[in-house]
Design an enzyme around this catalytic site. Structure first.
Site, PDB file in Angstrom:
ATOM      1  N   SER A   1      35.676  35.873  32.796  1.00 12.38           N
ATOM      2  CA  SER A   1      36.501  34.963  31.998  1.00 12.38           C
ATOM      3  C   SER A   1      36.307  35.167  30.502  1.00 12.38           C
ATOM      4  CB  SER A   1      36.156  33.520  32.343  1.00 12.38           C
ATOM      5  OG  SER A   1      34.842  33.210  31.910  1.00 12.38           O
ATOM      6  N   GLY A   2      35.194  35.796  30.125  1.00 14.90           N
ATOM      7  CA  GLY A   2      34.847  35.906  28.714  1.00 14.90           C
ATOM      8  C   GLY A   2      33.818  34.874  28.310  1.00 14.90           C
ATOM      9  N   GLY A   3      33.332  34.089  29.279  1.00 14.38           N
ATOM     10  CA  GLY A   3      32.322  33.075  29.025  1.00 14.38           C
ATOM     11  C   GLY A   3      30.938  33.521  29.474  1.00 14.38           C
ATOM     12  N   VAL A   4      29.954  32.690  29.192  1.00 11.37           N
ATOM     13  CA  VAL A   4      28.572  33.042  29.495  1.00 11.37           C
ATOM     14  C   VAL A   4      28.291  33.026  30.994  1.00 11.37           C
ATOM     15  CG1 VAL A   4      27.745  30.668  29.185  1.00 11.37           C
ATOM     16  CG2 VAL A   4      26.154  32.582  28.889  1.00 11.37           C
ATOM     17  N   ASP A   5      28.899  32.104  31.739  1.00 10.03           N
ATOM     18  CA  ASP A   5      28.612  31.994  33.167  1.00 10.03           C
ATOM     19  C   ASP A   5      29.035  33.243  33.934  1.00 10.03           C
ATOM     20  OD1 ASP A   5      27.553  29.408  32.919  1.00 10.03           O
ATOM     21  OD2 ASP A   5      29.533  28.497  33.069  1.00 10.03           O
ATOM     22  N   SER A   6      30.267  33.697  33.707  1.00  8.38           N
ATOM     23  CA  SER A   6      30.751  34.872  34.433  1.00  8.38           C
ATOM     24  C   SER A   6      29.985  36.126  34.024  1.00  8.38           C
ATOM     25  CB  SER A   6      32.251  35.068  34.220  1.00  8.38           C
ATOM     26  OG  SER A   6      32.560  35.264  32.855  1.00  8.38           O
TER      27      SER A   6
ATOM     28  N   CYS B   1      43.406  24.691  30.452  1.00 10.53           N
ATOM     29  CA  CYS B   1      43.362  25.951  29.714  1.00 10.53           C
ATOM     30  C   CYS B   1      44.678  26.289  29.033  1.00 10.53           C
ATOM     31  CB  CYS B   1      42.918  27.088  30.630  1.00 10.53           C
ATOM     32  SG  CYS B   1      44.117  27.564  31.896  1.00 10.53           S
TER      33      CYS B   1
ATOM     34  N   CYS C   1      44.590  26.648  40.477  1.00 11.96           N
ATOM     35  CA  CYS C   1      44.249  27.992  39.997  1.00 11.96           C
ATOM     36  C   CYS C   1      43.249  28.661  40.935  1.00 11.96           C
ATOM     37  CB  CYS C   1      43.689  27.914  38.581  1.00 11.96           C
ATOM     38  SG  CYS C   1      43.375  29.525  37.828  1.00 11.96           S
TER      39      CYS C   1
END
EC number: 2.8.1.13
Length: 374
Positions: A8-13, A199, A101
């Site tokens: 996603s571009g986030g830290v978790d992924s 989003c 989603c």
């Protein structure tokens, strides 16, 4: 295993993908382009799926030494999530676009394409756990960190989808641990703020966004007795449980504030009343799905104890549930709550649990207040 990591571009992924690589899997990163006109920069923690997010996903993959691709799912996202969101509000319901989603994009379209390309599983940064019972059946469970648990929004996953899902962050103790791990691994997203809100409505103004998509027609605001107490500029802009912005011309007899109890789009009417009428004790759900194999009571048509949750971070409430055919012979889920739940609206999702296990979910069709049961 050959694993497709949804980035996603986030830290978790990013950390989830790193853990998959470390576990020895053959990992390929993919970022989903969900908008044909993505903003160049997000606003703080609002929104996602921007050009910035795509760049951050690419940087993470580069750091991990894995291939990176961008898949354009924007047309399907618009049809399956955005258009559905608009249609639900137009019908007077309150949808959850994250559920749609996950159901139709991340674990339907994405997984379908991944399996067709020979991948064994899709890896995401969701906080949830997939376990297997003694018979080898897959089950969805809450993550260790209940404060960040995301099993609610994954309640739409089927047994087949769970068999090909990987959630490497299931055992983390906190989000702080994930950020610390990202920093140790040299991932540039370690301090990136979490995205929140819807989003595709990056400024957070859902009402204003809907006003541009749905024709708003002035109508009446009535109380629970049917008496007219005000007017509105468009019923579709209201949600059950709303208190602010009602602009009522007639005050309540007891002087207490009133809340939105119901939206009637066919009549273009908003129903308001006292807070007590928001206390829901019976929920009827449709479009049922089971997260794994359904428990035995479902097949036997018996009621069963469970915990019911209607919001991603809402408190679960003790309940008893039962599946039975409605007038058209289509299965319907009846959930009777042991404790009243406030402000439940048609269109929301009720997810059922036993312990940490997610049993399944249904879309709320009707919700009845204590005073209206009997």
């Amino acid at each position: 295993m050959k694993v497709l990591a949804a980035m996603s571009g986030g830290v978790d992924s990013a950390v989830a993908a790193a853990r998959a690589v470390e576990a020895g899997h053959e990992v390929v990163g993919v970022h989903l382009a969900l908008s044909r006109m993505p903003g160049t920069l997000r606003t703080g923690s609002r929104g996602c799926c921007t050009i910035e997010d795509s760049t951050d996903a690419w940087k993470a993959c580069e750091k991990l030494g894995i291939p990176y691709y961008v898949w354009d799912f924007s047309e399907r996202f618009k049809e399956e999530v955005v258009d559905d969101f608009i249609a639900e509000y137009a019908a007077g319901r309150t949808p959850n676009p994250c559920m749609r989603c996950n159901e139709r994009i991340k674990f339907a379209a994405l997984l379908e394409k991944a399996l067709a390309l020979g991948f064994d599983a899709v890896c995401t940064g969701h906080y949830a756990r997939v376990d297997q019972d003694e018979a080898g059946n897959y089950e969805l469970h809450r993550a260790n960190d209940w404060a960040k648990d995301q099993s609610y929004v994954l309640g739409v996953l089927t047994h087949e989808q769970l068999a090909h899902s990987m959630f490497p962050l299931a055992d983390v103790a906190s989000k702080a641990e994930v950020r610390a791990e990202a920093e140790r691994r040299g991932l540039s997203v370690a301090k990136k703020p979490d995205s929140h809100d819807i989003c595709f409505i990056s400024d957070g103004d859902t009402r204003g966004w809907l006003a541009e998509k749905i024709e708003m027609t002035p109508g009446q605001v009535i109380d629970e007795t049917g008496a007219t107490v005000g007017s509105h500029e468009g019923a579709n802009a209201f949600t059950v449980g709303q208190r602010r912005g009602l602009k009522l011309g007639t005050p309540a007899a007891d002087g207490k504030p009133r809340f939105v109890l119901e939206i009637r789009p066919k009549e273009n009417t908003v129903v308001v009343g006292p807070e007590a009428l928001l206390a829901i004790q019976e929920i009827r759900g449709i479009k049922i799905s089971w997260a794994g194999e359904p428990i035995a009571e479902v097949g036997r048509g018996e009621d069963f104890p469970c915990m019911a949750q209607v919001r991603a971070h809402g408190d679960p409430v003790p309940a008893r549930a039962r599946v039975e055919p409605d007038q058209d012979g289509i299965p319907a889920l009846t959930v009777t709550l042991d404790e009243p739940m406030r402000g439940v609206a048609p269109g929301q999702t009720v997810v059922l649990y036993q312990g940490t296990r997610v049993l399944g979910q249904a879309t709320i069709d009707t919700a009845r207040a204590l005073e209206r049961i009997g």
